[in-house]
Write a protein that holds these residues in place. Sequence first.
Motif, PDB file in Angstrom:
ATOM      1  N   PRO A   1      89.950  67.679  28.131  1.00 33.80           N
ATOM      2  CA  PRO A   1      88.878  67.182  27.285  1.00 33.80           C
ATOM      3  C   PRO A   1      88.209  65.977  27.936  1.00 33.80           C
ATOM      4  N   PRO A   2      86.959  65.719  27.614  1.00 35.23           N
ATOM      5  CA  PRO A   2      86.273  64.575  28.194  1.00 35.23           C
ATOM      6  C   PRO A   2      86.982  63.275  27.809  1.00 35.23           C
ATOM      7  N   ASP A   3      86.836  62.300  28.655  1.00 37.36           N
ATOM      8  CA  ASP A   3      87.505  61.017  28.475  1.00 37.36           C
ATOM      9  C   ASP A   3      86.490  59.977  28.013  1.00 37.36           C
ATOM     10  N   VAL A   4      86.730  59.377  26.864  1.00 38.00           N
ATOM     11  CA  VAL A   4      85.803  58.376  26.328  1.00 38.00           C
ATOM     12  C   VAL A   4      85.713  57.162  27.246  1.00 38.00           C
ATOM     13  N   ALA A   5      86.733  56.927  28.062  1.00 36.92           N
ATOM     14  CA  ALA A   5      86.694  55.795  28.996  1.00 36.92           C
ATOM     15  C   ALA A   5      85.563  55.966  30.011  1.00 36.92           C
ATOM     16  N   GLU A   6      85.284  57.192  30.406  1.00 36.81           N
ATOM     17  CA  GLU A   6      84.182  57.438  31.340  1.00 36.81           C
ATOM     18  C   GLU A   6      82.846  57.091  30.695  1.00 36.81           C
ATOM     19  N   LEU A   7      82.690  57.448  29.431  1.00 34.21           N
ATOM     20  CA  LEU A   7      81.467  57.087  28.722  1.00 34.21           C
ATOM     21  C   LEU A   7      81.360  55.572  28.596  1.00 34.21           C
ATOM     22  N   ARG A   8      82.449  54.917  28.282  1.00 31.29           N
ATOM     23  CA  ARG A   8      82.433  53.447  28.184  1.00 31.29           C
ATOM     24  C   ARG A   8      82.030  52.820  29.517  1.00 31.29           C
ATOM     25  N   ASP A   9      82.525  53.378  30.628  1.00 30.10           N
ATOM     26  CA  ASP A   9      82.148  52.864  31.949  1.00 30.10           C
ATOM     27  C   ASP A   9      80.640  53.001  32.187  1.00 30.10           C
ATOM     28  N   LEU A  10      80.085  54.137  31.809  1.00 29.92           N
ATOM     29  CA  LEU A  10      78.634  54.325  31.948  1.00 29.92           C
ATOM     30  C   LEU A  10      77.870  53.315  31.099  1.00 29.92           C
ATOM     31  N   ILE A  11      78.334  53.096  29.890  1.00 31.95           N
ATOM     32  CA  ILE A  11      77.674  52.119  29.017  1.00 31.95           C
ATOM     33  C   ILE A  11      77.774  50.721  29.618  1.00 31.95           C
ATOM     34  N   ASP A  12      78.910  50.390  30.203  1.00 36.53           N
ATOM     35  CA  ASP A  12      79.052  49.094  30.877  1.00 36.53           C
ATOM     36  C   ASP A  12      78.042  48.964  32.028  1.00 36.53           C
ATOM     37  N   GLN A  13      77.879  50.027  32.806  1.00 35.10           N
ATOM     38  CA  GLN A  13      76.896  50.017  33.900  1.00 35.10           C
ATOM     39  C   GLN A  13      75.481  49.813  33.353  1.00 35.10           C
ATOM     40  N   TRP A  14      75.158  50.537  32.299  1.00 35.35           N
ATOM     41  CA  TRP A  14      73.838  50.455  31.694  1.00 35.35           C
ATOM     42  C   TRP A  14      73.589  49.041  31.149  1.00 35.35           C
ATOM     43  N   ALA A  15      74.579  48.481  30.498  1.00 39.02           N
ATOM     44  CA  ALA A  15      74.441  47.136  29.930  1.00 39.02           C
ATOM     45  C   ALA A  15      74.247  46.097  31.033  1.00 39.02           C
ATOM     46  N   GLU A  16      74.974  46.230  32.118  1.00 31.47           N
ATOM     47  CA  GLU A  16      74.811  45.283  33.233  1.00 31.47           C
ATOM     48  C   GLU A  16      73.410  45.395  33.829  1.00 31.47           C
ATOM     49  N   PHE A  17      72.962  46.629  34.048  1.00 30.66           N
ATOM     50  CA  PHE A  17      71.623  46.869  34.592  1.00 30.66           C
ATOM     51  C   PHE A  17      70.542  46.301  33.676  1.00 30.66           C
ATOM     52  N   THR A  18      70.626  46.578  32.384  1.00 29.80           N
ATOM     53  CA  THR A  18      69.583  46.110  31.469  1.00 29.80           C
ATOM     54  C   THR A  18      69.620  44.591  31.314  1.00 29.80           C
ATOM     55  N   GLY A  19      70.800  44.008  31.381  1.00 31.50           N
ATOM     56  CA  GLY A  19      70.905  42.552  31.347  1.00 31.50           C
ATOM     57  C   GLY A  19      70.239  41.912  32.557  1.00 31.50           C
ATOM     58  N   ASP A  20      70.401  42.550  33.716  1.00 32.27           N
ATOM     59  CA  ASP A  20      69.750  42.054  34.927  1.00 32.27           C
ATOM     60  C   ASP A  20      68.228  42.114  34.806  1.00 32.27           C
ATOM     61  N   LEU A  21      67.709  43.131  34.147  1.00 34.55           N
ATOM     62  CA  LEU A  21      66.255  43.247  33.963  1.00 34.55           C
ATOM     63  C   LEU A  21      65.702  42.056  33.190  1.00 34.55           C
ATOM     64  N   GLU A  22      66.481  41.548  32.254  1.00 35.81           N
ATOM     65  CA  GLU A  22      66.040  40.401  31.454  1.00 35.81           C
ATOM     66  C   GLU A  22      66.076  39.111  32.263  1.00 35.81           C
ATOM     67  N   ARG A  23      66.985  39.027  33.226  1.00 39.42           N
ATOM     68  CA  ARG A  23      67.213  37.768  33.939  1.00 39.42           C
ATOM     69  C   ARG A  23      66.427  37.623  35.235  1.00 39.42           C
ATOM     70  N   ARG A  24      66.074  38.731  35.873  1.00 41.40           N
ATOM     71  CA  ARG A  24      65.444  38.600  37.193  1.00 41.40           C
ATOM     72  C   ARG A  24      64.483  39.749  37.469  1.00 41.40           C
ATOM     73  N   ASP A  25      63.671  39.552  38.497  1.00 43.61           N
ATOM     74  CA  ASP A  25      62.739  40.589  38.929  1.00 43.61           C
ATOM     75  C   ASP A  25      63.515  41.796  39.453  1.00 43.61           C
ATOM     76  N   TYR A  26      62.926  42.967  39.293  1.00 47.39           N
ATOM     77  CA  TYR A  26      63.507  44.172  39.881  1.00 47.39           C
ATOM     78  C   TYR A  26      63.004  44.237  41.320  1.00 47.39           C
ATOM     79  N   THR A  27      63.907  44.206  42.278  1.00 47.41           N
ATOM     80  CA  THR A  27      63.520  44.076  43.689  1.00 47.41           C
ATOM     81  C   THR A  27      63.701  45.351  44.505  1.00 47.41           C
TER      82      THR A  27
END
Length: 126
Positions: free
Chosen positions: A9-35
Amino acid sequence: MKPPVPMGPPDVAELRDLIDQWAEFTGDLERRDYTFDLDNWRNDVDVRELILEALPMFSREEMGDHALKLDAADTAFTAGTRVFKRCIWGHGTQKKEKWTPERNWWYFRTPLRSNAQLEDELATVR
């Protein structure tokens, strides 16, 4: 020859990891220019598509605090981007994948704080 081992069965930890990646990326968008360039932008927002594909497999309860983290990251992404007139992958891919601005909205947005290379590449998207 042994038959392949069936996937578990799928592992919810993998989904959590993706959400962590997404949250880090979107947080960076707020703090700095996309280069980075268009290929990088596409890869970055592809994470949100992977999340969409995994969401039906888990309840918000199974996701725990990550359900709220996803909501906050989506809000941050919207705040740090602007609507783009077409799919960043181009019309052919959009049609093939059946992506819409309503369901797959991350593919129809670009960074507010962009760079010249990305803007030049976006101008060629058809």
